[in-house]
Design an enzyme around this catalytic site. Sequence first.
Site, PDB file in Angstrom:
ATOM      1  N   ILE A  71      27.703  48.198  40.239  1.00  0.00           N
ATOM      2  CA  ILE A  71      28.189  48.349  41.636  1.00  0.00           C
ATOM      3  C   ILE A  71      27.259  48.957  42.388  1.00  0.00           C
ATOM      4  CG2 ILE A  71      30.020  49.085  43.351  1.00  0.00           C
ATOM      5  CD1 ILE A  71      32.086  48.529  41.449  1.00  0.00           C
ATOM      6  N   LYS A 176      39.403  53.736  42.787  1.00  0.00           N
ATOM      7  CA  LYS A 176      40.711  53.778  43.232  1.00  0.00           C
ATOM      8  C   LYS A 176      41.499  55.184  42.727  1.00  0.00           C
ATOM      9  CE  LYS A 176      41.005  48.913  41.890  1.00  0.00           C
ATOM     10  NZ  LYS A 176      39.724  48.972  41.140  1.00  0.00           N
ATOM     11  N   GLU A 203      37.960  50.307  51.487  1.00  0.00           N
ATOM     12  CA  GLU A 203      38.419  48.796  51.554  1.00  0.00           C
ATOM     13  C   GLU A 203      38.101  47.978  50.022  1.00  0.00           C
ATOM     14  OE1 GLU A 203      40.541  46.154  53.482  1.00  0.00           O
ATOM     15  OE2 GLU A 203      39.644  47.491  54.927  1.00  0.00           O
ATOM     16  N   ALA A 208      38.473  42.567  46.290  1.00  0.00           N
ATOM     17  CA  ALA A 208      36.913  42.267  46.283  1.00  0.00           C
ATOM     18  C   ALA A 208      36.380  42.297  47.452  1.00  0.00           C
ATOM     19  CB  ALA A 208      36.597  40.637  45.463  1.00  0.00           C
ATOM     20  N   GLY A 264      30.248  41.972  33.846  1.00  0.00           N
ATOM     21  CA  GLY A 264      30.853  42.548  35.173  1.00  0.00           C
ATOM     22  C   GLY A 264      32.208  42.128  35.490  1.00  0.00           C
ATOM     23  N   ASP A 278      45.010  49.235  36.012  1.00  0.00           N
ATOM     24  CA  ASP A 278      44.247  48.902  37.130  1.00  0.00           C
ATOM     25  C   ASP A 278      45.130  48.380  38.189  1.00  0.00           C
ATOM     26  OD1 ASP A 278      41.511  48.707  38.630  1.00  0.00           O
ATOM     27  OD2 ASP A 278      41.886  46.438  38.348  1.00  0.00           O
ATOM     28  N   LYS A 282      46.017  49.427  41.901  1.00  0.00           N
ATOM     29  CA  LYS A 282      46.054  48.525  43.331  1.00  0.00           C
ATOM     30  C   LYS A 282      47.248  48.280  43.795  1.00  0.00           C
ATOM     31  CE  LYS A 282      41.927  45.724  41.315  1.00  0.00           C
ATOM     32  NZ  LYS A 282      41.481  44.360  40.954  1.00  0.00           N
TER      33      LYS A 282
END
Length: 282
Positions: A71, A176, A203, A208, A264, A278, A282
């Site tokens: 990233i 996160k 954001e 994504a 990725g 994860d 979220k």
Amino acid sequence: MASTPGVSATLFNALAKANINIRAIAQGCSEYNITVVLKREDCIRALRAVHSRFYLSRTTIAMGIIGPGLIGATLLDQLRDQAAVLKEEFNIDLRVMGITGSRTMLLSEVGLDLSRWRELLKQKGQVADLEKFTQHVHGNHFIPNTVLVDCTADSNVASCYHDWLRKGIHVITPNKKANSGPLDKYLKLRALQRQSYTHYFYEATVGAGLPIISTLRGLLETGDRILRIEGIFRRVIGTLSYIFNNFTGTRTFSEVVAEAKVAGFTEPDPRDDLSGTDVARK
């Protein structure tokens, strides 16, 4: 000021956002001038902050990138390609003053050459020290605005957000960890962000990078209520889809997961995807 309400407010707002403390204020009775007293070391930074706020010069931003992995590297390449556009069309002079990973960091006094950052990191990198890195990026008295971009999934880095915001450093992150822990810690971060005149953008943590969070916030602020949230979380679906499509029995499960990580599809630690952690964040 004379005949134009809001000029003084704009001046003080610019100084506040640059985290500059005002010692004294004096205004002439004609209201055509105003004087502020600052610390000597803040003068140049204050002048640049005020000039950029009144559109007398470019807005100069000192940026530090934490985590030059998949990233972070993509972001650095994007900044390299967009630097000229930001200057010419948006009047923003964005300078990457440092890049740090978990082991090595690269610092610059004037801004890194992003066309060579990979090469420079290998040749001139020094032992990573997050505190030293932060001081370097934020310690430039000539640049009024500082932004730290956390491109990691490291909870230790996320734990620094409170201190960064308190110092007047803007924070941007797809990490996160800071937002998915105890609610009171998140609320303290948001309160501190408002008090310190800083931005805290996250954001990219869901969808994504689609503007989901800001859209929801806008709806809530205008009176709508959330009744139910449903969705398919891309990262986990992407990870499992890749594994299901490639785990045919000819290779081990761990090999397929490792391949998905290189491509990725997974989080930096694939166990976050496979365990459902994860999704919970979220």
